[in-house]
Design an enzyme around this catalytic site. Structure first.
Site, PDB file in Angstrom:
ATOM      1  N   ARG A 208      -7.811   0.939  16.620  1.00  0.00           N
ATOM      2  CA  ARG A 208      -8.164   1.275  15.250  1.00  0.00           C
ATOM      3  C   ARG A 208      -9.261   0.277  14.877  1.00  0.00           C
ATOM      4  O   ARG A 208     -10.268   0.220  15.560  1.00  0.00           O
ATOM      5  CB  ARG A 208      -6.927   1.244  14.327  1.00  0.00           C
TER       6      ARG A 208
ATOM      7  N   LYS B 246       0.800  -1.241   0.000  1.00  0.00           N
ATOM      8  CA  LYS B 246       0.000   0.000   0.000  1.00  0.00           C
ATOM      9  C   LYS B 246       0.825   1.280   0.000  1.00  0.00           C
ATOM     10  O   LYS B 246       0.433   2.242  -0.633  1.00  0.00           O
ATOM     11  CB  LYS B 246      -0.993   0.000   1.161  1.00  0.00           C
TER      12      LYS B 246
HETATM   13  C1  LIG Z   1      -0.598  -1.286   6.575  1.00  0.00           C
HETATM   14  C2  LIG Z   1      -1.053  -2.516   7.218  1.00  0.00           C
HETATM   15  C3  LIG Z   1      -0.152  -3.566   7.416  1.00  0.00           C
HETATM   16  C4  LIG Z   1       1.327  -3.466   7.086  1.00  0.00           C
HETATM   17  O1  LIG Z   1       1.971  -2.707   8.060  1.00  0.00           O
HETATM   18  P1  LIG Z   1       3.568  -2.496   8.032  1.00  0.00           P
HETATM   19  O2  LIG Z   1       3.845  -1.795   9.310  1.00  0.00           O
HETATM   20  O3  LIG Z   1       3.872  -1.680   6.825  1.00  0.00           O
HETATM   21  O4  LIG Z   1       4.174  -3.845   7.971  1.00  0.00           O
HETATM   22  C5  LIG Z   1      -0.645  -4.734   7.984  1.00  0.00           C
HETATM   23  N1  LIG Z   1      -1.935  -4.853   8.313  1.00  0.00           N
HETATM   24  C6  LIG Z   1      -2.840  -3.876   8.132  1.00  0.00           C
HETATM   25  C7  LIG Z   1      -4.254  -4.096   8.518  1.00  0.00           C
HETATM   26  C8  LIG Z   1      -2.431  -2.667   7.586  1.00  0.00           C
HETATM   27  O5  LIG Z   1      -3.324  -1.693   7.416  1.00  0.00           O
END
Ligand SMILES: *Cc1c(COP(=O)(O)O)cnc(C)c1O
Length: 370
Positions: free
Chosen positions: A131, A36
């Site tokens: 969250r 992302k």
């Molecule tokens: C962005 C996200 C991740 C990845 O997080 P990182 O810290 O970049 O490894 C994993 N799970 C969810 C639900 C996320 O939104």
């Protein structure tokens, strides 16, 4: 070369992926690569796949679609909670989504039935980061309703920590997730195939051997892309921190005072910056600004260069220490933290170049792959 540009070394991403995947796999944990922060960049996704991730995930349907359009042939997971208004697209483009609302599960169920699919879901549980997620007390009642829905299959439980409130994953909250999964299995005779417990904040816990055995899935973005775990932002052993390098061009290079002249009001962004008296300095104006990057998250690759500040279109740096070796038209390079990388990837004004084997600045980029 058009500037500003972000050079992405896909070989470094592949290497980082391999390091993280080996760590996780040797602890019984499968890795989904999270694209992302790169807006679903296809070359980044391909590097993650070469490095051994078993699936890819993104948080926007547009980026999932970008991966599909690039011919990426792997399971794509939707990481952000689906909007009630987007369930048809979610079922269409993603094999699995993370969920916490019964109303959305009902809509996904109808959407899946309309197109004759079974959509996998992971139910998110909130273990304190506040969250997304079902509060643990509410989990059993939600599952009781959700298992009645045709067209969706509850594949497991997940949780997300260290994102909104910075709650660390530890042996206790991970054990709680496993206990909740066991409770669901016992109540409903429904196997929880996936226990998706961590993001990049979980690496220390995994490496320490204190992750409960049933945890079998991690969703990893930052550790692969920037080579850092995210509880203390420590560089992770045997990973590169410079897979992404931002190059910006010097537009103006002049010796000027270090402190402004005249009465001062607010700057363009409504703040009153402080200035240190350092006498006359050589200042360079570069062609990136707050529109493209998060200034606080930039670090010059040459430690002698000092960032002074930025407006929407200019980055102002003190280049006194390197003044003899730079000219107007040269580029300076910067590493980025997660926030700055996100902004640079999202900016329409920063060109992205995926390459293999790095890039040293100036001249042509050899072996550009996209
Ligand atoms: C962005 C996200 C991740 C990845 O997080 P990182 O810290 O970049 O490894 C994993 N799970 C969810 C639900 C996320 O939104």
């Amino acid at each position: 070369m058009t500037t500003p540009c972000l050079v992405i070394d896909v070989d470094k991403i592949e290497h980082n992926t391999r390091t993280i995947v080996e760590l996780c796999n040797s602890n019984g944990i499968e890795v989904t690569g999270v694209t992302k922060v790169t807006c679903g960049h296809p070359q980044v996704a391909k590097a993650m796949l070469r490095g051994g991730v078993s699936a890819l995930a993104d948080s926007r349907l547009e980026y999932i679609q970008r991966l599909i359009n690039a011919g990426i042939d792997t399971k794509l997971k939707f990481l952000r909670l689906p909007a009630l208004s987007s369930v048809d697209e979610v079922v269409e483009s993603a094999a699995l989504s993370l969920n916490s609302e019964l109303a959305v599960l009902e809509a996904l169920s109808s959407a899946a039935q309309r197109c004759g699919k079974v959509h996998d879901v992971v139910l998110m549980v909130d273990l304190g980061d506040l969250r997304e997620g079902i509060w643990p007390d509410d989990l059993i009642p939600v599952v009781r309703e959700a298992i009645k829905l045709p067209g969706i299959h509850i594949k497991g439980l997940g949780t997300n920590l260290a994102c909104f409130a910075g709650v660390m994953p530890d042996a206790d909250n991970m054990k709680r997730l496993v206990e909740l999964a066991v409770e669901v299995e016992q109540c409903f005779n429904l196997p929880m195939a996936l226990i998706s417990a961590v993001n990049s904040s979980g690496l220390d816990l995994i490496a320490s051997g204190r992750m409960p055995g049933r945890v079998n899935h991690a969703r990893i973005g930052e550790a692969i892309l920037l080579g850092r775990e995210t509880t203390h932002r420590k560089p992770w052993p045997d990973t590169y921190q410079d897979a992404f390098v931002l190059h910006a061009e010097v537009l103006e290079l002049k010796k000027k005072p270090s402190v402004p002249l005249g009465d001062r009001c607010e700057d363009a962004f409504g703040t009153r910056p402080e200035f240190q008296q350092r006498g006359e300095i050589v200042r360079a104006l570069l062609n990136v600004g707050r529109e493209d990057i998060n200034v606080e998250g930039l670090a010059p690759q040459d430690p002698r260069v000092i960032i002074l500040g930025a407006s929407s279109g200019y980055l102002v740096v003190d280049v006194t220490a390197v003044a003899a070796s730079i000219r107007v038209g040269d580029t300076l390079s910067f590493l980025m933290n997660y926030a700055a990388l996100l902004a640079a990837m999202t900016s329409g004004y920063v060109k992205k170049h995926a390459c293999r084997g790095g890039y040293t600045g100036g001249g042509a980029i050899s072996d550009v792959v996209s």
